[in-house]
Design a protein around this motif. Sequence first.
Motif, PDB file in Angstrom:
ATOM      1  N   GLY A   1       0.799  -1.223   0.000  1.00  0.00           N
ATOM      2  CA  GLY A   1       0.000   0.000   0.000  1.00  0.00           C
ATOM      3  C   GLY A   1       0.829   1.270   0.000  1.00  0.00           C
ATOM      4  N   GLN A   2       1.989   1.250   0.635  1.00  0.00           N
ATOM      5  CA  GLN A   2       2.748   2.498   0.820  1.00  0.00           C
ATOM      6  C   GLN A   2       3.392   2.942  -0.501  1.00  0.00           C
ATOM      7  OE1 GLN A   2       6.381   2.756   0.821  1.00  0.00           O
ATOM      8  NE2 GLN A   2       6.510   0.650   0.097  1.00  0.00           N
ATOM      9  N   THR A   3       3.571   4.264  -0.616  1.00  0.00           N
ATOM     10  CA  THR A   3       4.204   4.796  -1.825  1.00  0.00           C
ATOM     11  C   THR A   3       5.478   5.561  -1.507  1.00  0.00           C
ATOM     12  OG1 THR A   3       2.762   6.705  -1.625  1.00  0.00           O
ATOM     13  CG2 THR A   3       2.072   4.996  -3.179  1.00  0.00           C
ATOM     14  N   LYS A   4       5.919   5.474  -0.253  1.00  0.00           N
ATOM     15  CA  LYS A   4       7.101   6.259   0.122  1.00  0.00           C
ATOM     16  C   LYS A   4       8.373   5.653  -0.462  1.00  0.00           C
ATOM     17  CE  LYS A   4       8.637   8.584   4.285  1.00  0.00           C
ATOM     18  NZ  LYS A   4       8.598   8.599   5.754  1.00  0.00           N
ATOM     19  N   PHE A   5       8.464   4.325  -0.368  1.00  0.00           N
ATOM     20  CA  PHE A   5       9.655   3.638  -0.866  1.00  0.00           C
ATOM     21  C   PHE A   5       9.248   2.628  -1.931  1.00  0.00           C
ATOM     22  CE2 PHE A   5      12.405   5.163   2.424  1.00  0.00           C
ATOM     23  CZ  PHE A   5      11.627   5.242   3.561  1.00  0.00           C
ATOM     24  N   PRO A   6       9.927   2.605  -3.080  1.00  0.00           N
ATOM     25  CA  PRO A   6       9.653   1.519  -4.029  1.00  0.00           C
ATOM     26  C   PRO A   6      10.188   0.205  -3.455  1.00  0.00           C
ATOM     27  CG  PRO A   6      11.454   2.908  -4.810  1.00  0.00           C
ATOM     28  CD  PRO A   6      10.968   3.523  -3.548  1.00  0.00           C
ATOM     29  N   VAL A   7       9.485  -0.865  -3.768  1.00  0.00           N
ATOM     30  CA  VAL A   7       9.839  -2.176  -3.225  1.00  0.00           C
ATOM     31  C   VAL A   7      10.333  -3.069  -4.354  1.00  0.00           C
ATOM     32  CG1 VAL A   7       9.031  -4.148  -1.911  1.00  0.00           C
ATOM     33  CG2 VAL A   7       7.982  -1.903  -1.542  1.00  0.00           C
ATOM     34  N   LEU A   8      11.453  -3.719  -4.122  1.00  0.00           N
ATOM     35  CA  LEU A   8      11.961  -4.691  -5.095  1.00  0.00           C
ATOM     36  C   LEU A   8      11.856  -6.088  -4.497  1.00  0.00           C
ATOM     37  CD1 LEU A   8      13.440  -5.372  -7.781  1.00  0.00           C
ATOM     38  CD2 LEU A   8      15.565  -5.165  -6.516  1.00  0.00           C
ATOM     39  N   MET A   9      11.135  -6.954  -5.199  1.00  0.00           N
ATOM     40  CA  MET A   9      11.114  -8.361  -4.805  1.00  0.00           C
ATOM     41  C   MET A   9      11.979  -9.104  -5.814  1.00  0.00           C
ATOM     42  SD  MET A   9       7.896 -10.913  -4.327  1.00  0.00           S
ATOM     43  CE  MET A   9       7.612 -11.000  -2.583  1.00  0.00           C
ATOM     44  N   ALA A  10      13.086  -9.654  -5.361  1.00  0.00           N
ATOM     45  CA  ALA A  10      14.046 -10.310  -6.253  1.00  0.00           C
ATOM     46  C   ALA A  10      14.128 -11.786  -5.900  1.00  0.00           C
ATOM     47  CB  ALA A  10      15.420  -9.650  -6.125  1.00  0.00           C
ATOM     48  N   ILE A  11      13.785 -12.617  -6.852  1.00  0.00           N
ATOM     49  CA  ILE A  11      13.744 -14.059  -6.610  1.00  0.00           C
ATOM     50  C   ILE A  11      14.680 -14.763  -7.583  1.00  0.00           C
ATOM     51  CG2 ILE A  11      12.204 -16.052  -6.382  1.00  0.00           C
ATOM     52  CD1 ILE A  11      11.290 -13.746  -4.675  1.00  0.00           C
ATOM     53  N   ASP A  12      15.598 -15.539  -7.045  1.00  0.00           N
ATOM     54  CA  ASP A  12      16.436 -16.389  -7.893  1.00  0.00           C
ATOM     55  C   ASP A  12      15.877 -17.808  -7.841  1.00  0.00           C
ATOM     56  OD1 ASP A  12      20.028 -16.064  -8.368  1.00  0.00           O
ATOM     57  OD2 ASP A  12      18.480 -17.072  -9.560  1.00  0.00           O
ATOM     58  N   ASP A  13      16.225 -18.656  -8.810  1.00  0.00           N
ATOM     59  CA  ASP A  13      15.654 -20.022  -8.874  1.00  0.00           C
ATOM     60  C   ASP A  13      14.139 -19.961  -9.065  1.00  0.00           C
ATOM     61  OD1 ASP A  13      17.616 -22.072  -6.549  1.00  0.00           O
ATOM     62  OD2 ASP A  13      17.834 -21.642  -8.678  1.00  0.00           O
TER      63      ASP A  13
END
Lengths: 332, 408
Positions: B237-249
């Motif tokens: 929901g928040q817009t203050k910080f962009p979020v990176l979800m990084a998945i290997d495999d």
Amino acid sequence: MLRRQAVFSLRRCYGTTASLRQAAPSSQATRLDDLRAGILGRTQQPTANTEGVDDDVRKYKVPPSSPSFYTARPVFYDQVAQLERAIATANNALRRAQLLPLPAFARASLPPIHPVWQTKEEMTQHFQTKMTLARYRKVTKLLNELNDYHRIANTAGVNDLANKIYSIVSLFESSKKDAFLARGKRKPVVLDVYGRSYTVGKRKTSSARVWMIPVQQQESSSAPLPMTTILVNNIPLNEFFPLPADRERITRPLKVAGILGKYNVFSIVRGGGTTGQSGALAHGIAKGVVAHEPDLETLFRRTKLTRRDPRMVERKKTGLAKARKRYTWVKR
Amino acid sequence: MSEDKLKLPKTDKSPAVLPEQFEPMSTSLNLPLFEPKAITRKNVGTAAGFDLTPTNPAKVFGLPKKMFLEFRILSTPCSVIRDVTVETKHKLEKAKDSSSKDSRIVLTGRAGCGKSFLLHQAVQYAKSEGWIVLYIPRAKTLINSTTTYTYDLRTQTYLQPQASYRIVEKLLTVNSDALSTLTLSAPFTVGADQDKSKVQVFKEGTKLSEVAQACVKDKSFQSACGTLEVLMRELEGQTKFPVLMAIDDFQSLFHDTAYRDPFFRPIKSHHLSLPRLILEYASGKRNFAKGAFLSALTASDTQYTIPLELQDTLELGNRHPVSPYVQRSETLLQYASGLDANAGGLQNLKVPEKFSVEEAQALFEVWKDDLALTNSRHDESFMAKYVESDGNPRDFVWKGVLASYAPS
């Protein structure tokens, strides 16, 4: 040619007759027939042409064209006589030119000769007699001596004499001389229209057909370093050969030659296992490198890169478990 | 001690001495720092070192195995800036201000072409830029039954408390600054299912870092799943910080897991809480208001191969012909393609198969400066290794530079 020479030389001795001038057939046999017919006389009505012949025959005893007429093999002995005369002439000429007798050091320095004379069957055609071994050896002995004089004249630079001798010697040289002299030597690899070489490499039971083509260089100065790409059965090298040892074996010819970015390699390998295929590919690449850069031939021979590895799987022997392994020794 | 073998032998005048190069933590590598301003077109083909702070995502979240081993051999963790790095940076810059639905990317390519490294570089970039980073370097650990699992009747999925706990802990460690500025938008109760006396209520406006701390303190993992769920909702929901979800495999999440249900049937990955969470973000069912979903496939894992559903949707191309009659799972196809067909689903970012010569040169010089080469003929061995590995990054390092039989 020798026969004509003999005829002209003998004319002085025996004198020419009208019949001899008229009758100039290509072969000795037909001349003999004519003469025999003339001597024995013809029972049929003599024609206008033959009448003069009969008269001449009765007037003059027509001598045979060569003294070997009375032998069973006139052509053979004629040729042998001619060779002996040629040897004598050449010997005299060389002596006059002070090239004979040749001192030992000079003779040792002469280039080696590799004469390839016609076979006995071919000479049979030439001499019109069956060439037995004795006759063949006689002829080849004379030819070898003549060839030796040719070599001396050639080396000394006496070109006209050398050419004359060669004109005689070349009549007896086999048509398969080049093929015979090139036996056992590698066929030179020819680059095709696009500058590709095609070579075959082998190791154990593997074979590799290798095409090598120069890398197309980009003209711009900021172009990166050109790199060799090696495709094996249309697969990149690192996917086809996972072992580092196999890969290093394959790039070794290119490393030794120092041409790692110069050529692209495409190959089709078949048979055997991984190491055999890598060895075959290395062999094919080495031959391809030599095809593109002939100056490296000696280097590659010395480093045994172009040598086909002769090691093959040794056969199993009877009484042994494998090629060398013996069955367990039992004391009792 | 292994260091004894490396010491120069003692003489009459001096004792045995360990040369300076072999001192632990010494490095002869003088590499520029891997920071956002260093990732430019001009710097393509140069090596840059990662920072060694304790909150670095590499230290906290961990690394894929091969990368971990490589950094253990190298005296300092580093990588080469490639043109795909610059491309990924541009993609992340665009994604910073838009929903993660528009920036769901899968890194694909041949085995050993540098997908995991590129993902790691993206994580480091995002962290430096102030993003909130959730990095899972080995997604197969979520499905290979190495952590506990319990069936949850309410959600009808299998929860993974231990794994959830680890993720909350690591998320807190890496992003503590950002999480301490963000607050709960709704009250959150912990421990309602278990012992009534230990119920903890977090009011609206509590810092997310506090919530996470409470979960980390509770070593029983009971509250982990709920806490993680709440944290993810808040981050969405928040817009203050962009979020990176990084998945290997990433491809391993499309397989049956090693967990078994009471009937001893393998549990599907989308029935486990954490893989389901990841697949939902991948398919666009759940999105961050600002951020991106970045994942990398592992082409060299024979146990968890790239499934047909991914091969079809990402158009990866098959080495061998595939029959159209082979069944593809509908659910997995949905997760692979995403619900909104118009958005195009998962984007395929193809990592180049080969190193360019400059990039290879940079990496070769890193190993050379780190005293890893036995052969003193550097030019020749560089070119030979490049040719032998066909430019493949992994083969160039592991089977080329480090596995050479050539004598010096």
